[in-house]
Motif scaffolding. Structure first.
Motif, short mmCIF file in Angstrom:
data_model
loop_
_atom_site.label_atom_id
_atom_site.label_comp_id
_atom_site.label_asym_id
_atom_site.label_seq_id
_atom_site.Cartn_x
_atom_site.Cartn_y
_atom_site.Cartn_z
N ALA A 177 0.83 -1.22 0.00
CA ALA A 177 0.00 0.00 0.00
C ALA A 177 0.86 1.26 0.00
CB ALA A 177 -0.93 -0.01 1.21
N ARG A 178 2.07 1.16 0.52
CA ARG A 178 2.98 2.31 0.52
C ARG A 178 3.40 2.69 -0.89
NH1 ARG A 178 7.37 0.06 4.92
NH2 ARG A 178 5.86 -0.60 6.49
N CYS A 179 3.29 1.75 -1.79
CA CYS A 179 3.76 1.99 -3.17
C CYS A 179 2.67 2.59 -4.03
CB CYS A 179 4.22 0.66 -3.79
SG CYS A 179 5.33 -0.31 -2.74
N ALA A 180 1.45 2.71 -3.46
CA ALA A 180 0.27 3.00 -4.28
C ALA A 180 0.18 4.43 -4.80
CB ALA A 180 -1.00 2.68 -3.49
N ALA A 181 1.08 5.30 -4.37
CA ALA A 181 1.08 6.64 -4.98
C ALA A 181 1.65 6.59 -6.39
CB ALA A 181 1.89 7.61 -4.13
N CYS A 182 2.49 5.60 -6.65
CA CYS A 182 3.23 5.59 -7.91
C CYS A 182 3.12 4.29 -8.71
CB CYS A 182 4.71 5.86 -7.65
SG CYS A 182 5.04 7.47 -6.91
N TYR A 236 -0.85 -1.89 -14.43
CA TYR A 236 -0.70 -0.80 -15.39
C TYR A 236 0.35 0.20 -14.92
CZ TYR A 236 -3.95 1.64 -12.20
OH TYR A 236 -4.56 2.20 -11.10
N ASP A 237 0.89 0.92 -15.87
CA ASP A 237 1.94 1.89 -15.57
C ASP A 237 1.34 3.14 -14.95
OD1 ASP A 237 3.70 0.12 -16.74
OD2 ASP A 237 3.63 1.13 -18.68
N ARG A 238 2.06 3.69 -14.00
CA ARG A 238 1.64 4.96 -13.40
C ARG A 238 2.86 5.88 -13.38
NH1 ARG A 238 -0.99 3.87 -8.00
NH2 ARG A 238 -1.33 6.10 -8.20
N VAL A 239 3.11 6.57 -12.29
CA VAL A 239 4.35 7.33 -12.18
C VAL A 239 5.53 6.36 -12.25
CG1 VAL A 239 5.73 8.79 -10.66
CG2 VAL A 239 3.28 9.22 -10.92
N LEU A 268 18.05 4.87 -4.16
CA LEU A 268 18.94 5.88 -4.74
C LEU A 268 20.41 5.53 -4.56
CD1 LEU A 268 16.82 8.92 -3.65
CD2 LEU A 268 17.46 8.40 -6.00
N THR A 283 14.34 7.82 -10.81
CA THR A 283 13.24 8.71 -10.44
C THR A 283 12.40 8.12 -9.32
OG1 THR A 283 11.95 7.77 -12.25
CG2 THR A 283 13.07 9.87 -12.66
N THR A 333 12.34 8.27 -6.20
CA THR A 333 12.96 9.07 -5.15
C THR A 333 12.29 8.78 -3.82
OG1 THR A 333 11.51 10.87 -5.88
CG2 THR A 333 13.77 10.89 -6.67
N TYR A 334 12.62 7.64 -3.32
CA TYR A 334 12.01 7.09 -2.10
C TYR A 334 13.15 6.55 -1.24
CZ TYR A 334 8.86 4.15 0.71
OH TYR A 334 8.17 3.58 1.74
N ALA A 335 13.10 6.85 0.03
CA ALA A 335 14.22 6.50 0.91
C ALA A 335 14.44 5.00 1.00
CB ALA A 335 13.98 7.08 2.30
N GLU A 389 -1.34 12.89 -11.38
CA GLU A 389 -2.17 11.70 -11.53
C GLU A 389 -3.34 11.74 -10.55
OE1 GLU A 389 -0.75 7.42 -12.37
OE2 GLU A 389 -1.30 7.45 -10.27
N SER A 411 2.88 7.76 2.13
CA SER A 411 4.13 6.98 2.18
C SER A 411 5.18 7.55 1.24
CB SER A 411 3.84 5.53 1.81
OG SER A 411 2.97 4.93 2.74
N GLY A 455 8.75 8.94 2.32
CA GLY A 455 10.00 8.41 1.77
C GLY A 455 10.83 9.45 1.06
#
Lengths: 129, 190
Positions: free
Chosen positions: A32-37, A42-45, A89, A96, A98-100, B63, B143, B147
């Motif tokens: 769920a932490r990955c769901a912004a991108c 399907y492709d997103r950010v 990184l 791109t 850019t996530y810790a 988005e 999140s 991050g």
């Protein structure tokens, strides 16, 4: 095998073993932490995760990867995902994503277990993956 | 959770203390959050890295704007949920505007919205489906900003990103509440 190479191989094997013992159900919650991108199908950010395991980094057709990711030479498997997700990184400077990262080995193992399971799921990814 | 005492650099600890305590807001952060230029552009060698972080965030914000537009036009949202969606979309537009402006201030090229997004429209059949979809995006946004915050070379950008994070967290909580779920189920986000 040279000592340095042996150490590297052992580290890689240890990472792979840890990830292989992950709990996919817990990993789904972490995903769920990955769901912004990201999404599975399907492709997103970020690019889709269906078919991730065994795929060369930068290989989803039409996705606008960073030059750094395209040139990374990484093939995604349990070990490479474990190293990348720990510090994206550091492993691919210039990405791109850019996530810790996910510093906890247990959480990475769970997340990767979910990615392995879901990425091969006909229900999530269709029969083409 | 990390402590101020765990920060090796006293100057960084002081800055973090000031940031958390609300006792002061640095000039650059004020400039950034207010949409002014000049001060925020002084990040030196780390500028390109900061631009990349900002552009990734901008891509996600664009988005999210499109996702809320999809929800608003779906015909599935009724008041007051429709009003919430439009309000939250407005916040994302503000975030995107500020991020794009900051990228340009730092000498970068801001990413643009895609001409088409591949949202899973076939899975959205009810108001609850739309709200759940939005809640998932907002949770992910929390999140993603979490991050990104420690990655900025310019700590004023970290503070600005944390400010957006707080807004996304409120969206997530309200959407959970609208779905009949515990709005704040955990003490820490990750």
């Amino acid at each position: 095998m040279a000592p340095a190479a042996l150490v590297a191989a052992l580290v890689l094997a240890a990472g792979a073993a840890t990830a292989a013992q992950g709990d996919a159900a817990r990993g789904e919650q972490i995903y769920a932490r990955c769901a912004a991108c990201h999404a599975l199908a399907y492709d997103r950010v970020g690019p889709r995760h269906c078919g991730l395991i065994g795929r060369r980094a930068g290989a989803v057709a039409g996705f606008p990867y960073s030059p750094a990711m395209k040139a990374s030479g990484i093939v995604w498997n349990v070990g490479t995902l474990d190293r990348f997700l720990a510090a994206p990184l550091r492993v691919v400077p210039g990405t791109t994503m850019t996530y810790a990262g996910v510093p906890e080995a247990r959480e990475r193992a769970d997340l990767i277990a979910y990615l392995v399971r879901a990425g091969r799921s006909p229900a999530e990814c269709g029969s083409g993956q | 959770m990390s402590s101020f005492l765990a920060i090796a650099d006293p100057q960084a600890a002081r800055r973090l203390f000031l940031a958390r305590s609300g006792l002061a807001l640095s000039g650059a952060a004020v400039a950034l959050l207010a949409g002014r230029d000049a001060l925020a552009a002084k990040s030196g060698a780390t500028r390109a890295d900061d631009v990349r972080i900002l552009n990734t965030a901008l891509g996600a914000e664009l988005e999210a704007i499109a996702a809320y537009q999809l929800g608003a036009e779906s015909g599935l949202l009724q008041k007051p949920a429709l009003g919430l969606a439009l309000q939250f979309q407005g916040h994302h537009k503000e975030h995107a505007d500020l991020l794009a402006k900051t990228v340009r201030q730092l000498g970068g090229k801001a990413v643009s919205a895609k001409s088409k997004y591949g949202f899973p429209v076939h899975t959205l059949k009810t108001q609850a489906d739309v709200l759940r979809f939005a809640a998932k995006l907002e949770q992910g946004a929390v999140s993603a900003y979490l991050g990104a915050v420690p990655l900025f070379g310019n700590r004023d950008l970290s503070k600005a990103a944390a400010s957006i994070l707080g807004d996304e967290a409120m969206h997530w909580a309200i959407l959970r509440n609208a779905l009949g779920e515990d709005p704040v189920p955990i003490a820490f986000v990750s």
